[in-house]
Design a protein around this motif. Structure first.
Motif, PDB file in Angstrom:
ATOM      1  N   ALA A  12       0.608  -1.207   0.072  1.00 38.37           N
ATOM      2  CA  ALA A  12       0.134  -0.008  -0.174  1.00 38.37           C
ATOM      3  C   ALA A  12       0.821   1.101  -0.041  1.00 38.37           C
ATOM      4  CB  ALA A  12      -0.930  -0.027   1.449  1.00 38.37           C
ATOM      5  N   ALA A  13       0.395   2.187  -0.208  1.00 39.69           N
ATOM      6  CA  ALA A  13       0.904   3.447  -0.447  1.00 39.69           C
ATOM      7  C   ALA A  13       1.427   4.182   0.904  1.00 39.69           C
ATOM      8  CB  ALA A  13       0.261   4.611  -1.144  1.00 39.69           C
ATOM      9  N   GLY A  76       5.550   9.278   4.653  1.00 42.70           N
ATOM     10  CA  GLY A  76       4.605   9.008   5.999  1.00 42.70           C
ATOM     11  C   GLY A  76       4.760   7.479   6.144  1.00 42.70           C
ATOM     12  N   ALA A  77       4.737   7.093   7.415  1.00 45.98           N
ATOM     13  CA  ALA A  77       4.851   5.593   7.709  1.00 45.98           C
ATOM     14  C   ALA A  77       3.405   5.186   8.327  1.00 45.98           C
ATOM     15  CB  ALA A  77       5.876   5.510   8.851  1.00 45.98           C
ATOM     16  N   GLY A  81       1.076  -3.979   9.308  1.00 46.95           N
ATOM     17  CA  GLY A  81      -0.078  -4.811   8.657  1.00 46.95           C
ATOM     18  C   GLY A  81      -0.997  -3.957   7.869  1.00 46.95           C
ATOM     19  N   GLU A  82      -0.735  -2.930   7.616  1.00 42.84           N
ATOM     20  CA  GLU A  82      -1.411  -2.023   6.750  1.00 42.84           C
ATOM     21  C   GLU A  82      -0.686  -1.865   5.364  1.00 42.84           C
ATOM     22  OE1 GLU A  82      -2.841   1.735   8.058  1.00 42.84           O
ATOM     23  OE2 GLU A  82      -3.513   0.799   9.987  1.00 42.84           O
ATOM     24  N   ARG A 124       5.739   0.893  12.445  1.00 37.95           N
ATOM     25  CA  ARG A 124       5.008   1.839  11.600  1.00 37.95           C
ATOM     26  C   ARG A 124       6.527   2.126  10.572  1.00 37.95           C
ATOM     27  NH1 ARG A 124       0.807   4.889  12.395  1.00 37.95           N
ATOM     28  NH2 ARG A 124       1.573   6.541  11.062  1.00 37.95           N
ATOM     29  N   ILE A 125       6.108   1.640   9.170  1.00 37.40           N
ATOM     30  CA  ILE A 125       7.136   1.553   8.221  1.00 37.40           C
ATOM     31  C   ILE A 125       6.555   2.281   6.916  1.00 37.40           C
ATOM     32  CG2 ILE A 125       8.280  -0.500   8.731  1.00 37.40           C
ATOM     33  CD1 ILE A 125       6.950  -1.864   6.930  1.00 37.40           C
ATOM     34  N   PRO A 126       7.537   2.813   5.996  1.00 38.28           N
ATOM     35  CA  PRO A 126       6.940   3.387   4.752  1.00 38.28           C
ATOM     36  C   PRO A 126       6.915   2.197   3.816  1.00 38.28           C
ATOM     37  CG  PRO A 126       9.358   3.786   5.089  1.00 38.28           C
ATOM     38  CD  PRO A 126       8.858   3.043   6.318  1.00 38.28           C
ATOM     39  N   SER A 127       6.039   2.466   2.666  1.00 36.73           N
ATOM     40  CA  SER A 127       6.218   1.714   1.460  1.00 36.73           C
ATOM     41  C   SER A 127       7.334   1.598   0.951  1.00 36.73           C
ATOM     42  CB  SER A 127       5.035   2.041   0.809  1.00 36.73           C
ATOM     43  OG  SER A 127       4.998   1.034  -0.440  1.00 36.73           O
TER      44      SER A 127
END
Length: 260
Positions: A12-13, A76-77, A81-82, A124-127
């Motif tokens: 995902a973005a 942005g992160a 899981g998203e 929390r990570i970026p794409s």
């Protein structure tokens, strides 16, 4: 129970929130290795787009993925899981789990990654785009690169309970359970019962449903034998092969009639 998952190739973005905070990621023992991969990946993508596409195995149509990697420190992160999408994650459907199951997921799920090593689904990570099969010019093949830091971090993360290993071969290369950890590890194949063959899409979807079933039910098997019992109680048809020698994982086959 610790569940080891592969990532998805598609993602995902990135979100619009705060950027990556490397120090906030789970498994802090991987921090230095993560920074080394991140630094080389960003430098590679900034220096030569065509070379970066070659190294990352990207087609002309995926040229935009190189630009995505350039922004890893500032984008942005979102929770991992998203970020991870695809067949397994669609079937797992973390967002629709009840609160108790979400807490279990946060405690028990680790997603392996060529860039991060492994992350919790709440990290929390970026794409990004960087598979475990990538060979970076400086660090070399990532599957081999991650073995040393993983060997010192993952046994502790595994604790004393069951390890359910659902990774694909490329990601399994980064850490192979050994000794007493291996003895309480179970790998899973999903077979189309009439043909006894693995079907890739079907395999991934069923693994996602298996994890969801365990999380929703609250099942907490402590060893592979307990996992077999739990899965059968949940309605799965399971054939178990206990290890032929000490210190090797159990191999489970889950048989399903319909390919969907």
């Amino acid at each position: 129970m610790l569940v080891l998952l592969p990532p998805s190739e598609g993602k995902a973005a990135s979100g619009r929130g705060a950027p990556l905070k490397p120090e906030s990621l789970s498994l802090p023992g991987l921090a230095d290795a993560r920074e080394a991969v991140l630094a080389e990946l960003v430098e590679l993508c900034a220096a030569d787009e065509d070379k970066a596409r070659e190294v990352l195995g990207l087609s002309e149509g995926l040229r935009g993925e190189v630009a995505k990697n350039l922004e890893l420190r500032t984008a942005g992160a979102r929770p991992a899981g998203e970020i991870y999408t695809g067949v397994l994650y669609d079937a797992l459907d973390l967002a629709s789990l009840d609160p108790a199951a979400k807490r279990r997921a946060a405690r028990s799920l680790l997603v392996f990654s060529g860039l991060w090593g492994a992350v919790a689904v709440t990290d929390r990570i970026p794409s990004y785009r960087c598979s475990m099969g990538v060979r970076l010019p400086g660090l070399g093949a990532l599957g081999a690169y991650w073995r040393t830091p993983m060997a010192s971090v993952l046994p502790e993360a595994a604790g004393r309970g069951l390890v359910l290993d659902l990774r694909s071969a490329a990601y399994a290369a980064a850490w192979k359970p050994k000794g007493e950890v291996a003895a309480r590890t179970a790998t899973v194949r999903v077979l189309h019962a009439p043909t006894r063959k693995v079907v890739s899409h079907f395999n991934k979807a069923t693994k996602g449903r298996i994890v969801r079933s365990l999380l929703t039910d609250g099942a907490a098997p402590r060893d592979p034998a307990g996992l077999v019992e739990a899965l059968r109680d949940l309605g799965y048809v399971v054939e178990a092969q206990a290890p032929g020698r000490a210190g090797t994982p159990w191999a489970l086959d889950v048989l399903v009639d319909e390919v969907h």
